[in-house]
Design an enzyme around this catalytic site. Structure first.
Site, PDB file in Angstrom:
ATOM      1  N   GLU A  98      35.931  -4.177  91.672  1.00 23.16           N
ATOM      2  CA  GLU A  98      37.106  -4.287  92.552  1.00 23.16           C
ATOM      3  C   GLU A  98      38.325  -4.768  91.783  1.00 23.16           C
ATOM      4  OE1 GLU A  98      37.236  -2.508  95.496  1.00 23.16           O
ATOM      5  OE2 GLU A  98      35.465  -3.688  95.987  1.00 23.16           O
ATOM      6  N   TYR A 111      48.905  -7.387  97.359  1.00 22.02           N
ATOM      7  CA  TYR A 111      48.288  -6.383  96.490  1.00 22.02           C
ATOM      8  C   TYR A 111      49.183  -6.116  95.281  1.00 22.02           C
ATOM      9  CZ  TYR A 111      46.250  -1.966  94.930  1.00 22.02           C
ATOM     10  OH  TYR A 111      45.684  -0.971  94.173  1.00 22.02           O
ATOM     11  N   ARG A 136      35.102   6.071 101.431  1.00 20.82           N
ATOM     12  CA  ARG A 136      34.251   5.570 100.348  1.00 20.82           C
ATOM     13  C   ARG A 136      33.995   4.090 100.529  1.00 20.82           C
ATOM     14  NH1 ARG A 136      36.679   1.702  99.691  1.00 20.82           N
ATOM     15  NH2 ARG A 136      38.562   1.265  98.503  1.00 20.82           N
ATOM     16  N   ASP A 145      39.919   5.673  94.765  1.00 16.69           N
ATOM     17  CA  ASP A 145      39.692   6.137  96.131  1.00 16.69           C
ATOM     18  C   ASP A 145      39.778   7.658  96.228  1.00 16.69           C
ATOM     19  OD1 ASP A 145      39.529   3.480  96.643  1.00 16.69           O
ATOM     20  OD2 ASP A 145      41.375   3.348  97.802  1.00 16.69           O
ATOM     21  N   GLY A 170      39.143  -1.055 104.630  1.00 18.22           N
ATOM     22  CA  GLY A 170      38.786  -1.091 103.224  1.00 18.22           C
ATOM     23  C   GLY A 170      37.837   0.016 102.819  1.00 18.22           C
ATOM     24  N   GLY A 202      42.015   0.805 108.164  1.00 19.78           N
ATOM     25  CA  GLY A 202      42.311  -0.554 107.736  1.00 19.78           C
ATOM     26  C   GLY A 202      41.082  -1.386 107.436  1.00 19.78           C
TER      27      GLY A 202
END
Length: 398
Positions: free
Chosen positions: A45, A240, A39, A190, A141, A139
């Site tokens: 975000e 994160y 996706r 996600d 995103g 990796g």
């Protein structure tokens, strides 16, 4: 570097059959297939784990899990390392089904996503042989992990015959697997879009109620260009998790359940009273304004106002860069280079940050200009993809 032509699912499947025969020559022909797309998040975000809104779309890049039952209590899985270049450990794993031996986190690392889904699957799993292939950049995103989880779940549905009609539940199981076995406290976005994606549409997802609203993307003059910075990131890293903790701290200081319930007025009041330091204030300001931007973005897209949508994309990146501080020098450079090109309406980082990809809304006739200027000024080796919104997960009996 020119625009990469995405490998089709049929092409991936053809290679998958050859790969399966190579690694399981005595197993017979694979007869079950699970497909999970990656996706790209267009806007919204770091709002999902704050009960906010997100606006992603499913991609034509997918992960497939291809195999068959093996009439044992052992699961044997091989992943194709050529498409997962960053994998440094073994490309094979083998483990007992959960009814024989409980599953635990271990090595190889990629196998934890597979084991997590199987451990959380609410039905008896049979032994199987399977291979994994993917066209989703790892990796970058673009949610290669969720696409693997959803493809695995879909494959297990096919192999057991226990297909769920509760698609939101399917997404939540895959999210739980990532929490428990990958150690990533991700929001629901996600897995949700990988399961629920609708061709030709983005989805405005309410991450609190899990209701969603399809948003048509029908303007043929514009296209989304994804640029992979080739700066690797891992969402399981401390930054994160730190952002999540900072958002929780802000919620506590404002005395709300989540930042979804906060306003700039309540935030400014807590800040002016000396309750909240500058860093926590900036983190919360991003989330509150990003939720507002995302709701507005869906509204303007429905009206066909792509110009305003591009402006919201730009504002989103600026907030992620300055207030949430999850961008990096390379992403900022890619965004600024794209924005200089006539025909670009908006550009922003996408995904968790600290590397990965940017997404740019651009006139079709200007795509090559964007690629040319980035190739001439960006010091790393970028990769480019043009994408349209695609469908969600598929379960196939071959």
């Amino acid at each position: 570097m020119s625009i990469i032509k995405t490998e089709t699912t049929d092409e991936l499947l053809e290679r998958g059959f050859d790969f399966f025969v190579k690694h399981f020559p005595d197993s017979g022909k694979p007869d079950k297939l699970g497909i999970g797309p990656g996706r790209v998040n267009l806007i919204g975000e770091h709002t999902d784990y704050n009960d906010g809104f997100v606006l992603p779309m499913a991609l034509p890049m997918v992960t497939i899990v291809l195999g068959r039952a093996n009439n044992t209590d052992i699961c044997r899985v091989v992943t194709e390392c050529s498409s997962l270049e960053e994998i440094k450990d073994s490309n094979k794993t083998e483990f007992k089904i959960p009814t024989v031996k409980p599953l635990y986190v271990g090595t190889p690392k990629w196998a934890n996503y597979v084991k997590g889904v199987i451990a959380c699957f609410q039905s008896i799993v049979v032994g199987f042989d399977a291979v994994i292939l993917s066209s989703v950049p790892l990796g970058g995103g673009l949610s290669s992990s969720a696409s693997l989880e959803v493809a695995t779940y879909s494959f297990i549905e096919a192999i057991t015959g226990n297909k769920t009609n509760q698609l939101v539940h399917k997404a939540m199981v895959c999210q739980k697997a990532e929490h428990m076995f990958a150690g990533v406290p991700c929001g629901i976005m996600d897995q949700f879009i990988s399961v629920m994606g609708i061709e030709g549409h983005a989805l405005l997802i309410d991450c609190k109620s899990l209701e969603y609203d399809p948003v048509p993307l029908t303007e043929s003059n514009y296209i989304f260009l994804i640029t992979n910075s080739n700066v690797h990131h891992e969402l399981s890293n401390s930054q994160y998790q730190l952002r999540r903790y900072q958002c929780e701290e802000a919620s506590d200081l404002i005395n709300v359940e989540s930042l979804r319930s906060a306003t700039m007025e309540t935030l400014n009041k807590a800040h002016s009273n000396g309750k909240m330091n500058e860093i926590i204030y900036k983190r919360a300001r991003h989330v509150i304004t990003e939720i507002e931007r995302t709701i507005t973005a869906a509204e303007v897209l429905k009206r066909g106002d792509y110009k305003t949508f591009g402006e919201l994309m730009n504002a989103s990146h600026n907030s992620l860069r300055d207030d949430f501080e999850v961008s990096c020098q390379e992403l900022d450079q890619l965004v600024e280079l794209a924005r200089k090109v006539p025909g670009v309406l908006g550009s922003r980082m996408t995904g968790g940050g600290f590397g990965g990809c940017t997404v740019t809304l651009v006139d079709r006739n200007a795509v090559n200009s964007v690629v040319t200027i980035i190739n001439s000024e960006y010091k790393r080796n970028p990769k480019f993809y043009t994408v349209l919104p695609s469908c969600g997960a598929k379960i196939v009996r071959l």
